[in-house]
Design an enzyme around this catalytic site. Sequence first.
Site, PDB file in Angstrom:
ATOM      1  N   ASP A  72     -11.939 -14.015 -30.817  1.00 13.95           N
ATOM      2  CA  ASP A  72     -12.185 -14.294 -29.403  1.00 13.95           C
ATOM      3  C   ASP A  72     -11.752 -13.064 -28.598  1.00 13.95           C
ATOM      4  O   ASP A  72     -11.427 -12.001 -29.162  1.00 13.95           O
ATOM      5  CB  ASP A  72     -11.532 -15.620 -28.959  1.00 13.95           C
ATOM      6  CG  ASP A  72     -10.008 -15.530 -28.813  1.00 13.95           C
ATOM      7  OD1 ASP A  72      -9.432 -14.449 -29.068  1.00 13.95           O
ATOM      8  OD2 ASP A  72      -9.399 -16.548 -28.438  1.00 13.95           O
ATOM      9  N   THR A 127      -3.075 -16.090 -31.181  1.00 15.21           N
ATOM     10  CA  THR A 127      -2.013 -16.500 -32.117  1.00 15.21           C
ATOM     11  C   THR A 127      -2.510 -16.700 -33.542  1.00 15.21           C
ATOM     12  O   THR A 127      -1.694 -16.790 -34.465  1.00 15.21           O
ATOM     13  CB  THR A 127      -1.414 -17.843 -31.679  1.00 15.21           C
ATOM     14  OG1 THR A 127      -2.472 -18.824 -31.688  1.00 15.21           O
ATOM     15  CG2 THR A 127      -0.803 -17.754 -30.292  1.00 15.21           C
ATOM     16  N   HIS A 159      -2.936 -19.565 -54.926  1.00 13.38           N
ATOM     17  CA  HIS A 159      -2.615 -20.982 -55.161  1.00 13.38           C
ATOM     18  C   HIS A 159      -3.527 -21.947 -54.412  1.00 13.38           C
ATOM     19  O   HIS A 159      -3.836 -23.019 -54.937  1.00 13.38           O
ATOM     20  CB  HIS A 159      -1.160 -21.264 -54.758  1.00 13.38           C
ATOM     21  CG  HIS A 159      -0.160 -20.637 -55.677  1.00 13.38           C
ATOM     22  ND1 HIS A 159       1.188 -20.909 -55.619  1.00 13.38           N
ATOM     23  CD2 HIS A 159      -0.305 -19.730 -56.685  1.00 13.38           C
ATOM     24  CE1 HIS A 159       1.835 -20.208 -56.549  1.00 13.38           C
ATOM     25  NE2 HIS A 159       0.947 -19.473 -57.193  1.00 13.38           N
ATOM     26  N   CYS A 190      -7.524 -14.489 -33.185  1.00 16.35           N
ATOM     27  CA  CYS A 190      -7.419 -14.891 -31.781  1.00 16.35           C
ATOM     28  C   CYS A 190      -6.023 -14.465 -31.318  1.00 16.35           C
ATOM     29  O   CYS A 190      -5.385 -13.635 -31.970  1.00 16.35           O
ATOM     30  CB  CYS A 190      -7.699 -16.376 -31.590  1.00 16.35           C
ATOM     31  SG  CYS A 190      -6.551 -17.518 -32.390  1.00 16.35           S
ATOM     32  N   HIS A 200      -3.467 -25.147 -60.027  1.00 14.59           N
ATOM     33  CA  HIS A 200      -3.770 -24.976 -58.605  1.00 14.59           C
ATOM     34  C   HIS A 200      -5.147 -25.559 -58.266  1.00 14.59           C
ATOM     35  O   HIS A 200      -5.349 -26.082 -57.173  1.00 14.59           O
ATOM     36  CB  HIS A 200      -3.684 -23.504 -58.214  1.00 14.59           C
ATOM     37  CG  HIS A 200      -2.335 -22.914 -58.487  1.00 14.59           C
ATOM     38  ND1 HIS A 200      -1.192 -23.379 -57.873  1.00 14.59           N
ATOM     39  CD2 HIS A 200      -1.938 -21.932 -59.344  1.00 14.59           C
ATOM     40  CE1 HIS A 200      -0.142 -22.699 -58.320  1.00 14.59           C
ATOM     41  NE2 HIS A 200      -0.574 -21.815 -59.221  1.00 14.59           N
TER      42      HIS A 200
HETATM   43  C1  RB5 Z   1      -6.909 -17.262 -25.609  1.00 11.80           C
HETATM   44  O1  RB5 Z   1      -6.221 -16.970 -24.452  1.00 11.80           O
HETATM   45  C2  RB5 Z   1      -5.985 -17.913 -26.632  1.00 11.80           C
HETATM   46  O2  RB5 Z   1      -5.755 -19.233 -26.279  1.00 11.80           O
HETATM   47  C3  RB5 Z   1      -6.580 -17.826 -28.007  1.00 11.80           C
HETATM   48  O3  RB5 Z   1      -6.837 -16.502 -28.308  1.00 11.80           O
HETATM   49  C4  RB5 Z   1      -5.747 -18.345 -29.158  1.00 11.80           C
HETATM   50  O4  RB5 Z   1      -4.467 -17.797 -29.144  1.00 11.80           O
HETATM   51  C5  RB5 Z   1      -5.733 -19.796 -29.351  1.00 11.80           C
HETATM   52  O5  RB5 Z   1      -5.147 -20.300 -30.331  1.00 11.80           O
END
Ligand code: RB5
Length: 141
Positions: free
Chosen positions: A8, A67, A98, A65, A133
């Site tokens: 994203d 996180t 695994h 993304c 596994h």
């Molecule tokens: C976008 O701002 C953020 O929410 C997205 O990149 C991600 O971290 C969501 O899990």
Amino acid sequence: MRIAISNDHAATDLKKILAAHIAEKFSAEVTDIGSQGEAVDYPKYAQSAAKAILAGEHDLAILLCGTGAGMCIAANKVSGIRAVVCSEPYTARLSREHNNAQILCIGARVVGTELAKAIVDAFLTAKFEGGRHQTRVDMME
Ligand code: RB5
């Protein structure tokens, strides 16, 4: 090896760096199916990559993304997909050996560029060990 990479808007820069790294280091066919910088909704991108994996269009996928969490949750909603979010190489390696994970998710706001490369290297180098596994993976399905 056919690798899809998607992202994203939080991870466009890291996507470009990792795509170039993978193409060079692994002589892999890397297909960029992510945002080119425009704001997008990560669930759509995660699920489109997941469905492409199940359709056999790619061997593995890397989803980025902010996180890694949103991409990972969304990808795992697709039945048959095993996606992991990793911030270190050990889990990335074991998720292949695994868990036979097909999708690696990384948070661009969590890990630095060189660590992200090391995580990707661990994921792409490792091989599923099968045996006991496979039995456990079958239980998940
Ligand atoms: C976008 O701002 C953020 O929410 C997205 O990149 C991600 O971290 C969501 O899990």
